[in-house]
Design a protein around this motif. Structure first.
Motif, PDB file in Angstrom:
ATOM      1  N   ASP A  62       2.464 -69.430   7.839  1.00 62.80           N
ATOM      2  CA  ASP A  62       1.618 -68.411   8.262  1.00 62.80           C
ATOM      3  C   ASP A  62       0.917 -67.509   7.012  1.00 62.80           C
ATOM      4  O   ASP A  62      -0.421 -67.291   7.324  1.00 62.80           O
ATOM      5  N   ASP A  63       1.535 -67.210   6.076  1.00 61.90           N
ATOM      6  CA  ASP A  63       0.813 -66.722   4.986  1.00 61.90           C
ATOM      7  C   ASP A  63      -0.154 -67.464   4.301  1.00 61.90           C
ATOM      8  O   ASP A  63      -1.460 -66.997   3.878  1.00 61.90           O
TER       9      ASP A  63
ATOM     10  N   THR B 130       6.548 -76.068   0.332  1.00 65.12           N
ATOM     11  CA  THR B 130       6.728 -75.979  -1.248  1.00 65.12           C
ATOM     12  C   THR B 130       5.290 -75.888  -1.788  1.00 65.12           C
ATOM     13  O   THR B 130       4.509 -76.314  -1.017  1.00 65.12           O
ATOM     14  N   THR B 131       5.500 -75.991  -2.851  1.00 64.72           N
ATOM     15  CA  THR B 131       4.064 -75.769  -3.980  1.00 64.72           C
ATOM     16  C   THR B 131       3.442 -77.161  -3.757  1.00 64.72           C
ATOM     17  O   THR B 131       2.251 -76.978  -3.206  1.00 64.72           O
ATOM     18  N   PRO B 132       3.975 -78.450  -3.728  1.00 61.10           N
ATOM     19  CA  PRO B 132       3.342 -79.451  -3.345  1.00 61.10           C
ATOM     20  C   PRO B 132       2.669 -79.679  -2.170  1.00 61.10           C
ATOM     21  O   PRO B 132       1.465 -80.026  -1.837  1.00 61.10           O
ATOM     22  N   GLU B 133       3.393 -79.199  -0.960  1.00 56.51           N
ATOM     23  CA  GLU B 133       2.942 -79.097   0.361  1.00 56.51           C
ATOM     24  C   GLU B 133       1.654 -78.144   0.640  1.00 56.51           C
ATOM     25  O   GLU B 133       0.612 -78.650   1.018  1.00 56.51           O
ATOM     26  N   VAL B 134       1.522 -77.214  -0.100  1.00 53.90           N
ATOM     27  CA  VAL B 134       0.703 -76.179   0.087  1.00 53.90           C
ATOM     28  C   VAL B 134      -0.741 -76.648  -0.789  1.00 53.90           C
ATOM     29  O   VAL B 134      -1.779 -76.694  -0.273  1.00 53.90           O
ATOM     30  N   ALA B 135      -0.245 -77.177  -1.794  1.00 54.87           N
ATOM     31  CA  ALA B 135      -1.405 -77.708  -2.862  1.00 54.87           C
ATOM     32  C   ALA B 135      -2.156 -78.911  -2.096  1.00 54.87           C
ATOM     33  O   ALA B 135      -3.408 -78.964  -1.936  1.00 54.87           O
ATOM     34  N   GLU B 136      -1.421 -79.821  -1.424  1.00 57.11           N
ATOM     35  CA  GLU B 136      -2.023 -80.958  -0.570  1.00 57.11           C
ATOM     36  C   GLU B 136      -2.783 -80.414   0.646  1.00 57.11           C
ATOM     37  O   GLU B 136      -3.793 -80.931   0.725  1.00 57.11           O
ATOM     38  N   GLN B 137      -2.168 -79.330   1.343  1.00 58.68           N
ATOM     39  CA  GLN B 137      -2.885 -78.784   2.543  1.00 58.68           C
ATOM     40  C   GLN B 137      -4.280 -78.170   2.221  1.00 58.68           C
ATOM     41  O   GLN B 137      -5.120 -78.438   2.742  1.00 58.68           O
TER      42      GLN B 137
ATOM     43  N   SER C 228       3.871 -65.865  -1.923  1.00 60.41           N
ATOM     44  CA  SER C 228       5.150 -66.816  -2.096  1.00 60.41           C
ATOM     45  C   SER C 228       6.291 -66.036  -2.363  1.00 60.41           C
ATOM     46  O   SER C 228       6.273 -64.649  -2.731  1.00 60.41           O
ATOM     47  N   ALA C 229       7.327 -66.717  -2.417  1.00 65.11           N
ATOM     48  CA  ALA C 229       8.633 -66.274  -2.698  1.00 65.11           C
ATOM     49  C   ALA C 229       9.380 -67.148  -3.452  1.00 65.11           C
ATOM     50  O   ALA C 229       9.384 -68.243  -3.129  1.00 65.11           O
TER      51      ALA C 229
END
Length: 61
Positions: free
Chosen positions: A46-47, A7-14, A34-35
């Motif tokens: 992976d993206d 999700t957006t929050p997960e990617v932002a944190e990562q 994203s989709a």
């Protein structure tokens, strides 16, 4: 094997940026692929990793 979706929050944190920055990058076409699935925006892990690798390899985008 199915791709792991983030999700957006997960990617932002990562990648250690605010969610708003990630949303802005998505709007401008600058962030990882994203989709939209229903109301939720998701990213394939992976993206995100490929996008990060490109950043370290000097990709200007």
């Amino acid at each position: 094997m199915a791709a792991k979706l983030l999700t957006t929050p997960e990617v932002a944190e990562q990648i250690r940026v605010p969610e708003a920055t990630l949303r802005y990058w998505r709007h401008m076409g600058l962030g990882p692929r994203s989709a939209k699935l229903g109301r939720r925006v998701v990213y394939r892990e992976d993206d995100v990793l490929a996008w990060l690798d490109a950043k370290f390899e000097g990709d200007a985008a």
